[in-house]
Design a protein around this motif. Structure first.
Motif, PDB file in Angstrom:
ATOM      1  N   HIS A   1      52.299  -1.664  44.315  1.00  0.00           N
ATOM      2  CA  HIS A   1      50.739  -1.985  43.964  1.00  0.00           C
ATOM      3  C   HIS A   1      50.189  -2.630  45.236  1.00  0.00           C
ATOM      4  CE1 HIS A   1      52.383  -6.019  42.903  1.00  0.00           C
ATOM      5  NE2 HIS A   1      51.379  -6.461  43.223  1.00  0.00           N
ATOM      6  N   LEU A   2      48.663  -2.794  45.073  1.00  0.00           N
ATOM      7  CA  LEU A   2      48.177  -3.403  45.968  1.00  0.00           C
ATOM      8  C   LEU A   2      47.710  -5.008  45.774  1.00  0.00           C
ATOM      9  CD1 LEU A   2      45.448  -0.647  47.141  1.00  0.00           C
ATOM     10  CD2 LEU A   2      47.662  -1.159  48.310  1.00  0.00           C
TER      11      LEU A   2
ATOM     12  N   TYR B   1      51.844   0.166  33.838  1.00  0.00           N
ATOM     13  CA  TYR B   1      51.038  -1.169  33.376  1.00  0.00           C
ATOM     14  C   TYR B   1      50.885  -1.866  34.625  1.00  0.00           C
ATOM     15  CZ  TYR B   1      49.719  -5.463  31.330  1.00  0.00           C
ATOM     16  OH  TYR B   1      49.106  -6.814  30.937  1.00  0.00           O
ATOM     17  N   GLY B   2      49.718  -2.632  34.721  1.00  0.00           N
ATOM     18  CA  GLY B   2      49.317  -3.346  35.835  1.00  0.00           C
ATOM     19  C   GLY B   2      48.639  -2.650  37.091  1.00  0.00           C
TER      20      GLY B   2
END
Length: 226
Positions: A177-178, A152-153
């Motif tokens: 994540h980026l 998620y996300g």
């Protein structure tokens, strides 16, 4: 002779007197007639003057009423003129605001198009990065005991196994994540690694992701043996 003359003189005086009285009576009648005629003329003239005065008064009233009507009409015309000028000014102001609004909308459209293009390029670059990471997933899994999952996300979860010799199935993991600056951001490590922030800064500078994963695995391994 004297008596005859006196009688004749007396007769002459009586005739003169009678004649004088008759003349006075005729003159008096004429004067009365003239007076009555004068009164009638004065009365007729007075009536004419009264009628003429009433007509002039009526004409004055009509003139004043006409003048008042002209004043009212002029006032109404001026009010309509003022309303028209105000309406023209409002229309002009609205047109100017409309032009400004149209220009702002055009600027927003252009800015939106630029941002859309930027976001599209960024998403494309992000997808390419994720594809490269996913392509390397099988290699990492075989060589390093690493599994990569999308969670998620828009995050990627990296799960290492085969680190603890006593319990090779035990997972050692972190998430990545980026961020908005399109930089690597690491979080949610388990067990927690103090050196993870240092590794994050290093991979941002070098962009060597393979070395980053190798360093993380070494850190987890060192934690087991310590």
């Amino acid at each position: 002779m004297i008596e005859d003359e006196l009688a004749l003189f007396d007769k002459s005086i009586n005739e003169f007197w009678n004649k004088f009285k008759s003349t006075l009576s005729d003159t008096s009648c004429q004067m009365m007639g003239l007076r009555d005629t004068y009164k009638d003329s004065i009365k007729a003239l007075t009536e004419k003057l009264s009628v003429k005065l009433k007509e002039e008064e009526r004409m004055v009233e009509m003139f004043l009423e006409y003048q008042n009507q002209i004043c009212r009409r002029n006032k109404l015309i001026q009010e309509k003129k003022d309303n028209l000028l105000r309406l023209i000014a409002e229309i002009k102001d609205k047109n100017e605001k409309l032009e400004v609004l149209t220009a702002n909308i055009q600027d927003l459209k252009e800015e939106y198009a630029r941002k859309k293009e930027t976001i599209s390029a960024a998403n494309k670059a992000n997808e390419e990065k994720l594809k490269r990471l996913q392509t390397s997933a099988d290699l990492y899994k075989d060589r390093l005991g690493l599994e990569i999952r999308k969670i998620y996300g828009d995050k990627l979860q990296f799960i290492f196994t085969n680190i603890d010799p006593k319990h090779p199935e035990n997972p050692f993991m972190f998430s990545l994540h980026l961020n908005e600056a399109r930089e690597y951001e690491v979080s949610d490590s388990a067990p927690h690694l103090e050196c993870l922030a240092e590794f994050q800064e290093k991979v941002r500078k070098t962009n060597n992701f393979s070395a980053f994963l190798a360093n993380v695995r070494k850190a987890f391994t060192a934690m087991v043996y310590n």
